[in-house]
Design an enzyme around this catalytic site. Structure first.
Site, PDB file in Angstrom:
ATOM      1  N   ASN A  37      -3.607  -5.045 -51.570  1.00 52.66           N
ATOM      2  CA  ASN A  37      -4.134  -5.586 -50.322  1.00 52.66           C
ATOM      3  C   ASN A  37      -3.246  -6.691 -49.738  1.00 52.66           C
ATOM      4  OD1 ASN A  37      -5.964  -5.871 -48.269  1.00 52.66           O
ATOM      5  ND2 ASN A  37      -7.649  -6.614 -49.543  1.00 52.66           N
ATOM      6  N   HIS A 122     -22.519  -4.632 -52.892  1.00 58.35           N
ATOM      7  CA  HIS A 122     -22.255  -5.967 -52.328  1.00 58.35           C
ATOM      8  C   HIS A 122     -23.297  -6.277 -51.269  1.00 58.35           C
ATOM      9  CE1 HIS A 122     -17.688  -6.683 -52.895  1.00 58.35           C
ATOM     10  NE2 HIS A 122     -18.193  -6.082 -53.947  1.00 58.35           N
ATOM     11  N   ARG A 147     -24.532  -7.492 -56.052  1.00 58.88           N
ATOM     12  CA  ARG A 147     -23.794  -8.756 -55.997  1.00 58.88           C
ATOM     13  C   ARG A 147     -24.299  -9.519 -54.789  1.00 58.88           C
ATOM     14  NH1 ARG A 147     -17.422  -9.970 -54.490  1.00 58.88           N
ATOM     15  NH2 ARG A 147     -18.237 -10.037 -52.379  1.00 58.88           N
ATOM     16  N   TYR A 159     -15.505 -16.238 -47.103  1.00 56.49           N
ATOM     17  CA  TYR A 159     -14.976 -14.930 -47.494  1.00 56.49           C
ATOM     18  C   TYR A 159     -16.068 -14.066 -48.146  1.00 56.49           C
ATOM     19  CZ  TYR A 159     -12.290 -11.356 -49.805  1.00 56.49           C
ATOM     20  OH  TYR A 159     -11.815 -10.142 -50.219  1.00 56.49           O
ATOM     21  N   ASP A 236     -19.957 -13.628 -57.197  1.00 55.72           N
ATOM     22  CA  ASP A 236     -18.506 -13.804 -57.278  1.00 55.72           C
ATOM     23  C   ASP A 236     -18.140 -15.204 -56.793  1.00 55.72           C
ATOM     24  OD1 ASP A 236     -15.789 -13.563 -57.250  1.00 55.72           O
ATOM     25  OD2 ASP A 236     -15.728 -11.685 -56.118  1.00 55.72           O
ATOM     26  N   HIS A 238     -15.144 -16.298 -56.748  1.00 55.20           N
ATOM     27  CA  HIS A 238     -13.845 -16.116 -56.107  1.00 55.20           C
ATOM     28  C   HIS A 238     -12.850 -17.236 -56.402  1.00 55.20           C
ATOM     29  CE1 HIS A 238     -11.571 -13.309 -53.801  1.00 55.20           C
ATOM     30  NE2 HIS A 238     -12.647 -12.567 -53.747  1.00 55.20           N
ATOM     31  N   GLU A 262     -18.700 -14.095 -61.638  1.00 52.14           N
ATOM     32  CA  GLU A 262     -17.330 -13.573 -61.602  1.00 52.14           C
ATOM     33  C   GLU A 262     -16.350 -14.630 -61.109  1.00 52.14           C
ATOM     34  OE1 GLU A 262     -17.020 -10.294 -58.897  1.00 52.14           O
ATOM     35  OE2 GLU A 262     -14.836 -10.377 -58.887  1.00 52.14           O
ATOM     36  N   GLU A 288      -9.779  -9.340 -61.703  1.00 52.45           N
ATOM     37  CA  GLU A 288      -9.350  -8.433 -60.631  1.00 52.45           C
ATOM     38  C   GLU A 288      -7.921  -8.715 -60.177  1.00 52.45           C
ATOM     39  OE1 GLU A 288     -12.502  -9.259 -57.766  1.00 52.45           O
ATOM     40  OE2 GLU A 288     -11.058 -10.253 -56.474  1.00 52.45           O
ATOM     41  N   ARG A 309     -12.532  -7.236 -65.335  1.00 50.38           N
ATOM     42  CA  ARG A 309     -12.690  -6.902 -63.922  1.00 50.38           C
ATOM     43  C   ARG A 309     -11.516  -6.111 -63.324  1.00 50.38           C
ATOM     44  NH1 ARG A 309     -15.436  -5.856 -60.534  1.00 50.38           N
ATOM     45  NH2 ARG A 309     -14.991  -7.285 -58.845  1.00 50.38           N
ATOM     46  N   HIS A 338     -13.029  -3.292 -61.013  1.00 45.72           N
ATOM     47  CA  HIS A 338     -12.939  -3.695 -59.609  1.00 45.72           C
ATOM     48  C   HIS A 338     -13.018  -2.456 -58.700  1.00 45.72           C
ATOM     49  CE1 HIS A 338     -10.325  -6.175 -56.554  1.00 45.72           C
ATOM     50  NE2 HIS A 338     -11.606  -6.434 -56.406  1.00 45.72           N
ATOM     51  N   ASP A 342     -10.425  -1.947 -50.908  1.00 48.85           N
ATOM     52  CA  ASP A 342      -8.957  -1.900 -50.962  1.00 48.85           C
ATOM     53  C   ASP A 342      -8.443  -1.171 -52.203  1.00 48.85           C
ATOM     54  OD1 ASP A 342     -10.114  -4.713 -51.502  1.00 48.85           O
ATOM     55  OD2 ASP A 342      -8.257  -4.806 -52.647  1.00 48.85           O
ATOM     56  N   GLU A 365     -18.324  -1.677 -59.967  1.00 48.53           N
ATOM     57  CA  GLU A 365     -18.489  -2.162 -58.589  1.00 48.53           C
ATOM     58  C   GLU A 365     -18.298  -0.996 -57.612  1.00 48.53           C
ATOM     59  OE1 GLU A 365     -15.375  -4.856 -57.400  1.00 48.53           O
ATOM     60  OE2 GLU A 365     -16.560  -5.682 -55.760  1.00 48.53           O
ATOM     61  N   TRP A 428      -9.039 -19.434 -54.055  1.00 49.79           N
ATOM     62  CA  TRP A 428     -10.178 -18.595 -53.669  1.00 49.79           C
ATOM     63  C   TRP A 428     -10.017 -17.227 -54.311  1.00 49.79           C
ATOM     64  CZ3 TRP A 428     -10.209 -14.062 -50.709  1.00 49.79           C
ATOM     65  CH2 TRP A 428      -8.939 -13.687 -50.229  1.00 49.79           C
TER      66      TRP A 428
HETATM   67  O1  KDG Z   1      -8.226  -7.575 -52.174  1.00 46.54           O
HETATM   68  C1  KDG Z   1      -9.097  -8.527 -52.637  1.00 46.54           C
HETATM   69  C2  KDG Z   1     -10.505  -7.981 -52.679  1.00 46.54           C
HETATM   70  O2  KDG Z   1     -10.554  -6.757 -53.289  1.00 46.54           O
HETATM   71  C3  KDG Z   1     -11.385  -8.906 -53.450  1.00 46.54           C
HETATM   72  O3  KDG Z   1     -11.382 -10.145 -52.842  1.00 46.54           O
HETATM   73  C4  KDG Z   1     -12.815  -8.379 -53.526  1.00 46.54           C
HETATM   74  O4  KDG Z   1     -13.441 -10.178 -54.960  1.00 46.54           O
HETATM   75  C5  KDG Z   1     -13.564  -9.011 -54.631  1.00 46.54           C
HETATM   76  C6  KDG Z   1     -14.492  -8.197 -55.393  1.00 46.54           C
HETATM   77  O5  KDG Z   1     -15.083  -8.725 -56.329  1.00 46.54           O
HETATM   78  O6  KDG Z   1     -14.604  -7.016 -55.089  1.00 46.54           O
HETATM   79 MG    MG Z   2     -14.157 -10.473 -56.984  1.00 49.85          MG
END
Ligand code: KDG
Ligand code: MG
Length: 428
Positions: A37, A122, A147, A159, A236, A238, A262, A288, A309, A338, A342, A365, A428
Site C-alpha cells: 500500500n 471492521h 473490530r 485513521y 486496533d 495502530h 492490536e 501487519e 497479524r 491481516h 490492500d 480479518e 500510527w
Molecule cells: O495498508 C495499511 C492497512 O492495511 C492497515 O492500516 C489496516 O491496520 C489495518 C488493519 O488492521 O487492517
Molecule cells: Mg491493523
C-alpha cells in the site's frame, strides 16, 4: 515443465493492486499478490528488473528452493518491498502446484483442519451511535466478531474511522488517492514548505493519545451494553501508544473482555510488550508491518503476543507465513492474518487456504473488496454465518480478468500522515 513467462500486472479497480502471473511451458498459470500500500511501484520494479529475469526457465515445482533463492541470494534480505515481491512469486507457484494437482490449495498444505474460518469485520463510527449502527449491520450479516474503532471527542478525522454511507454501505479505503485531494494544503508540521507540490502529499491527521485513552473504555462499555457478552470485540491501536500508555489501555479494557488489542505500540521495539503483559491480560496482536519470521523471534519466544497479524502478501507468501505459524505453534500462539482491502483478493485467498490448513488458526480479518475490485478479480471464497471458506476451485481459486484490469490505470495513493497537535510526526 518450466517457468515460461512472468507478467507483473498493475491495476487500480477502486484501489491499486500488484499481481504476478506466472505461466509455465505447458500453459498453466498461477497468480500472486505483491501489493504494498502506497509503495506499489517499488515492488513492481523489484519484480520486473531484478526477479523475473532470474526465474525464466526454472522448474516451477521447486517452490521452497525458489523461495530460498529469492530470499538469500540477493544478499539484501527482508524488508517490505523484497518480501512482497517474494510473496507474489511464491503464491503464484503454489497456485500452479495446486492447479496441476486439480485440488484447492489447502489440500496441498495438509488439508482442512476445520470447516471454516472465524472472521472479523471492521465497524467504525465517528460517534458511539454511529458505531453501534455499523456493528448491528455486521451482526445482521452473521459476523460473530467485530473490530471497533471510534471517533474521539476533540479530534477530527482519525485513521480507519468513517461512518457508513447513507444506505448502510461501509467502504473504508486505507489509502487516499492523491488526485482526489488536489486542494490539500502544505504539511502542518515544521517541515511545511510552500503550497506548491502539496497536492502530491498524503493527507494529514491530528492525534492526541490522552483524549483517546480517556474515551475508548467508554466506547467498549457502550458497545458491550448494547450487544452483550458473546460478540467478540477487537480493537486496533495502530501503533500510536507509548509503552506505559499501551499498558494503561490494555488494563482499562479488561472489564469489557476484548478478543484482542492490536498494534498497541510500534512493533519494532518488542521488549516494551513485557510492560504491557505485566499489567494486563488483554490478548495482544501484532505483525501487519512485519515481513519475516525473524521479526517475530522475541515476541514469540517470550510469548509477548497471542496472535500473528502478518498476511501472506507481506510476509514472503505462503512459504514465509507458514514458517512463522510453525514457529508460533510451538508457543501456543495463533493466527490473526491481516486482511484489509490492500491485500488483494489473491492475497486474501492465500491467507484463507493457509488458515484452513494450519492447526493454530485463530481468526481472520475480512474487509470485503469493493464490487469494482471484484469485477476484476473473480474469487471463489465464500462467507456464511461469520465464517470464511476458501472454496473448492483448484489452486487459490482467484482469476484475474486482464481485459477488465487494463481499464483501471494505476493512480498514486497514500496512507495518511499522523501528527500531534504541535505538528510532531507521530507513530500510527
Ligand atoms: O495498508 C495499511 C492497512 O492495511 C492497515 O492500516 C489496516 O491496520 C489495518 C488493519 O488492521 O487492517
Ligand atoms: Mg491493523
Amino acid at each position: 515443465m518450466a517457468i515460461d513467462r512472468i507478467d507483473v500486472n498493475v491495476t487500480s479497480p477502486g484501489r491499486n493492486f500488484v499481481t504476478v502471473k506466472v505461466t509455465t511451458s505447458e500453459g498453466v498459470t498461477g497468480l500472486g499478490d505483491g501489493t504494498l500500500n502506497g509503495r506499489e511501484l517499488a515492488v513492481v520494479s523489484y519484480l520486473r528488473d531484478h526477479v523475473v529475469p532470474t526465474l525464466i526457465g526454472r522448474d516451477e515445482s521447486q517452490i521452497e528452493s525458489i523461495w530460498q533463492y529469492l530470499y538469500r541470494s540477493p544478499y539484501w534480505r527482508r524488508g517490505p518491498v523484497t518480501m512482497a515481491a517474494v510473496a507474489a512469486i511464491d503464491m503464484a507457484l503454489w497456485d500452479i502446484a495446486a492447479k496441476k494437482a486439480g485440488e484447492p490449495l489447502y489440500k496441498l498444505l495438509g488439508g482442512a483442519s476445520r470447516t471454516g474460518l472465524l472472521t472479523y469485520a471492521h465497524a467504525s463510527g465517528t460517534t458511539i451511535d454511529a458505531l453501534n449502527d455499523a456493528i448491528r449491520g455486521y451482526v445482521d450479516q452473521g459476523f460473530q466478531a467485530v473490530r471497533i474503532q471510534s471517533g474521539v471527542p476533540g479530534l477530527g478525522q482519525i485513521y480507519g474511522v468513517h461512518d457508513a454511507a447513507p444506505g448502510g454501505k461501509y467502504e473504508y479505503e486505507p489509502a487516499g488517492r492523491v488526485e482526489a485531494r488536489s486542494g490539500t494544503g502544505p504539511a502542518a508540521g515544521p517541515e511545511a514548505g510552500s503550497a506548491a507540490g502539496a497536492a502530491m502529499r498524503p493527507s494529514e491527521e491530528t492525534w492526541e493519545t490522552a483524549a483517546y485513552l480517556r474515551h475508548l473504555p467508554t466506547v467498549f462499555a457502550a458497545v458491550r451494553e448494547e450487544f452483550g457478552p458473546a460478540l467478540h470485540l477487537l480493537h486496533d491501536g495502530h501503533h500510536r501508544m507509548r509503552p506505559i500508555e499501551a499498558a494503561k489501555l490494555a488494563k482499562s479494557l479488561e472489564p469489557y473482555d476484548p478478543f484482542w488489542l492490536e498494534d498497541c505500540t510500534p512493533g519494532e521495539d518488542q521488549a516494551v510488550l513485557r510492560l504491557v503483559r505485566q499489567h494486563s491480560v488483554t490478548p495482544l496482536a501484532i505483525g501487519e508491518v512485519f515481513n519475516s519470521i525473524h521479526d517475530y523471534q522475541q515476541l514469540i519466544t517470550e510469548r509477548l503476543i497471542d496472535y500473528v497479524r502478518s498476511s501472506a502478501t507481506h510476509a514472503g507468501g505462503i512459504t514465509g507465513l507458514r514458517q512463522i505459524m510453525a514457529f508460533a505453534a510451538v508457543y501456543g500462539i495463533r493466527s490473526g492474518f491481516h486482511g484489509p482491502t490492500d491485500v488483494s483478493p489473491v492475497g486474501m485467498a492465500a491467507n484463507l487456504h493457509l488458515g484452513l490448513a494450519i492447526h493454530n488458526f485463530g481468526i481472520q480479518e475480512y474487509m470485503p473488496h469493493s464490487e469494482t475490485t471484484l469485477s476484476v478479480f473473480r474469487t471463489s471464497y465464500r462467507f456464511a454465518d461469520g465464517m470464511l471458506h476458501p472454496g473448492e476451485a483448484p489452486g487459490l481459486g482467484v482469476e484475474l480478468d486482464e481485459e477488465a484490469a487494463a481499464g483501471y490505470e494505476y493512480q498514486p495513493a497514500y496512507l495518511p500522515v499522523n501528527r500531534l497537535r504541535d505538528g510532531t510526526v507521530h507513530d500510527w
